[in-house]
Design a protein around this motif. Structure first.
Motif, short mmCIF file in Angstrom:
data_model
loop_
_atom_site.label_atom_id
_atom_site.label_comp_id
_atom_site.label_asym_id
_atom_site.label_seq_id
_atom_site.Cartn_x
_atom_site.Cartn_y
_atom_site.Cartn_z
N GLY A 16 19.16 93.36 22.42
CA GLY A 16 20.04 93.48 21.27
C GLY A 16 20.16 92.16 20.54
N PRO A 17 20.78 92.15 19.38
CA PRO A 17 20.93 90.93 18.59
C PRO A 17 22.02 90.02 19.15
CG PRO A 17 22.03 92.73 17.49
CD PRO A 17 21.36 93.34 18.69
N GLY A 18 21.96 88.76 18.77
CA GLY A 18 23.02 87.82 19.10
C GLY A 18 23.05 87.35 20.53
N LEU A 19 21.99 87.60 21.30
CA LEU A 19 22.00 87.24 22.71
C LEU A 19 21.34 85.89 22.99
CD1 LEU A 19 21.14 90.67 24.40
CD2 LEU A 19 23.37 89.55 24.22
N LEU A 20 20.64 85.33 22.02
CA LEU A 20 19.92 84.08 22.25
C LEU A 20 20.22 83.08 21.15
CD1 LEU A 20 17.81 82.45 23.85
CD2 LEU A 20 16.04 83.53 22.45
N SER A 21 20.57 81.87 21.54
CA SER A 21 20.78 80.78 20.58
C SER A 21 20.35 79.49 21.22
CB SER A 21 22.25 80.70 20.15
OG SER A 21 23.08 80.37 21.25
N MET A 22 20.09 78.48 20.37
CA MET A 22 19.70 77.15 20.84
C MET A 22 20.52 76.11 20.10
SD MET A 22 17.05 77.28 23.09
CE MET A 22 15.95 75.89 22.88
N THR A 23 20.90 75.06 20.78
CA THR A 23 21.55 73.92 20.13
C THR A 23 20.72 72.67 20.40
OG1 THR A 23 22.94 73.33 22.04
CG2 THR A 23 23.84 74.91 20.46
N ALA A 24 20.69 71.78 19.43
CA ALA A 24 19.98 70.51 19.57
C ALA A 24 20.99 69.40 19.74
CB ALA A 24 19.13 70.25 18.33
N GLY A 25 20.66 68.45 20.61
CA GLY A 25 21.55 67.31 20.79
C GLY A 25 21.69 66.94 22.25
N ASP A 26 22.33 65.83 22.48
CA ASP A 26 22.58 65.35 23.83
C ASP A 26 23.55 66.28 24.55
OD1 ASP A 26 22.58 62.94 25.83
OD2 ASP A 26 24.69 63.43 25.51
N PHE A 27 23.21 66.70 25.75
CA PHE A 27 24.01 67.66 26.50
C PHE A 27 25.45 67.20 26.66
CE2 PHE A 27 25.51 68.75 30.88
CZ PHE A 27 25.86 70.06 30.61
N VAL A 28 25.65 65.95 27.03
CA VAL A 28 26.99 65.44 27.26
C VAL A 28 27.80 65.43 25.97
CG1 VAL A 28 28.33 63.41 27.95
CG2 VAL A 28 26.32 64.10 29.28
N GLU A 29 27.21 64.97 24.88
CA GLU A 29 27.92 64.90 23.61
C GLU A 29 28.29 66.29 23.09
OE1 GLU A 29 25.75 62.69 20.75
OE2 GLU A 29 25.74 60.83 21.91
N VAL A 30 27.37 67.23 23.22
CA VAL A 30 27.60 68.56 22.65
C VAL A 30 28.61 69.36 23.46
CG1 VAL A 30 26.50 70.77 22.09
CG2 VAL A 30 25.30 68.63 21.58
N TYR A 31 28.53 69.29 24.79
CA TYR A 31 29.31 70.22 25.62
C TYR A 31 30.53 69.60 26.31
CZ TYR A 31 25.68 73.53 24.64
OH TYR A 31 24.82 74.38 23.97
N SER A 32 30.83 68.36 26.00
CA SER A 32 32.05 67.76 26.55
C SER A 32 33.24 67.90 25.61
CB SER A 32 31.82 66.27 26.86
OG SER A 32 31.48 65.56 25.68
N THR A 33 33.06 68.55 24.48
CA THR A 33 34.14 68.67 23.49
C THR A 33 35.17 69.72 23.94
OG1 THR A 33 32.96 70.38 22.26
CG2 THR A 33 32.54 68.08 21.64
N PRO A 34 36.40 69.63 23.44
CA PRO A 34 37.42 70.63 23.81
C PRO A 34 37.00 72.06 23.50
CG PRO A 34 38.44 68.73 22.75
CD PRO A 34 36.96 68.53 22.62
N ALA A 35 36.22 72.24 22.44
CA ALA A 35 35.80 73.60 22.06
C ALA A 35 34.93 74.25 23.12
CB ALA A 35 35.06 73.56 20.72
N GLN A 36 34.29 73.45 23.97
CA GLN A 36 33.39 74.01 24.98
C GLN A 36 34.07 74.22 26.34
OE1 GLN A 36 30.50 75.07 24.22
NE2 GLN A 36 30.06 74.07 22.26
#
Length: 408
Positions: A258-278
């Protein structure tokens, strides 16, 4: 064309200074230049083979008389590889799924043009990374890579499915994060099970190629590569060295239910995923040959815990080939590198709030040439850990499985 969301995240890009932006454009320019120069650099290697051939005494040239034909065939293989790489490079800059990175990429193109006008050769490390991409395409998207994928991706997808269960018929599916996603095959395999899989990748070598394969693949075997043409040692035959590998062995869009099941983000893992939103955003984090890419593995574990919900799972497979351990031998900067034993890594994970559910030592190859006279296999740790509530006692030992696996 299908948009798999291959773009830098807003959180990562909004805090970038002008100086950092210029540095990143220069880095992208170096990568673009290396890809553009692939053919010339690879054909220089073939010219070296020819040069050494003519230096032989006539009677010795006669004994290896097939070498000129091999060189001619190698140039054809290199031309096919270059055509694929250039097509991927053009698509990465032109397609709308890179709209968020357009300025950065155009700055990189200008930086690459400067290098080309100055006739500046790519750095040896960049040359090797371009060739590494070709091998990685075989691992992730070639039928030849299926046995190797079964040792790692196959184990991991089966474990994720066992822990998360079938996605619900109604409501959102479980979310799985794949740091160090590379060319995106593990993400696709997880999304094929009905999970919402998000990959994260730092390397633009991988990002530009993943974007191309994920978004532009229309049929099985659409492109033919020759990933082993540069490897002149330990070959059983010239045919093995020049052999073609067709990619992809599966069309990404056809893998997904189905749609919407796969996405990619670019960037440093720590910088991208240490934010409050994550915080607590994922039900599972799947790391494959990733943990030892960290300058500081403790930071990785902290971020993995941060973006997992309480009770979420960390499925990990890989060795401890600390990638920055010898950086002091080839980089001018003093790069941080923390190298400890597996027992210490597991102890730290326990103190940071993980409980071990499964631990197994398994064999797994990485970018192996199946027809080479040289074969190497890692003895990897394969674990599943679960995030405990804050304040829970530290514990890592034990679990429902802790053993040595001798099979593939």
């Amino acid at each position: 064309m299908n948009d798999f969301g291959q773009r830098p995240t807003e959180q990562a890009s909004s805090s970038v200074s002008d100086e950092e932006e210029a540095e990143e454009q220069e880095a992208i320019g170096r990568i673009i230049h290396a890809v553009r120069e692939y053919r010339g650099d690879a054909e220089w290697e073939v010219a070296r083979w020819e040069h050494n051939f003519v230096r032989l005494p006539p009677r010795h040239r006669e004994l290896v008389r097939t070498l000129p034909a091999k060189c001619a065939r190698a140039r054809q293989c290199i031309q096919a590889n270059a055509a694929f790489l250039n097509e991927a490079l053009c698509a990465f800059g032109d397609q709308p799924y890179n709209a968020g990175a357009g300025t950065r990429i155009m700055g990189g193109v200008r930086a690459a043009d400067v290098r080309a006008r100055a006739r500046q050769p790519p750095a040896p490390a960049d040359v090797e990374k371009v060739r590494y991409v070709l091998k990685n395409l075989t691992r992730d998207w070639g039928a030849e890579g299926a046995p190797e994928r079964s040792q790692s991706y196959g184990r991991m997808t089966a474990e994720v499915a066992a822990r998360l269960g079938a996605p619900p018929a109604d409501g959102p599916p479980p979310r799985v994060l794949v740091p160090g996603a590379g060319l995106g095959r593990l993400c696709c395999d997880l999304a094929a099970l009905g999970y919402e899989a998000q990959g994260n990748e730092f390397s633009y070598y991988m990002l530009l190629t993943a974007a191309f394969v994920l978004n532009e693949s229309e049929r099985v075997g659409q492109w033919v590569l020759h990933p082993w043409v540069h490897s002149s040692c330990n070959q059983l035959s010239d045919a093995d060295q020049m052999r073609p590998v067709a990619i992809p062995d599966a069309v990404p869009t056809e893998m997904l239910p189905g749609p919407g099941l796969l996405s990619m983000t670019a960037g440093d893992f720590v910088e991208v995923y240490s934010t409050p939103a994550q915080a607590g955003a994922f039900d599972c984090v799947a790391t494959c040959f990733f943990l030892d890419t960290a300058h500081n593995f403790i930071e990785y574990i902290e971020v993995i815990r941060h973006c997992l919900r309480v009770g979420g799972y960390w499925v990990n497979l890989g060795p401890l080939l600390y990638h920055w351990a010898d950086a002091h031998t080839y980089l001018p900067d003093d790069e941080l590198s923390i190298e400890v034993s597996l027992a210490e890594v597991e102890r730290v994970a326990g103190e940071l709030g993980f409980h071990s559910l499964r631990r197994e030592m398994v064999p797994a190859a990485f970018n192996a040439n199946l027809r080479s006279m040289l074969q190497s296999t890692y003895r990897c740790v394969f674990w599943t850990m679960q995030k405990q509530p804050a304040g829970a006692p530290a514990r890592v030992t034990g679990g429902d499985q802790s053993r040595e696996s001798k099979g593939a």
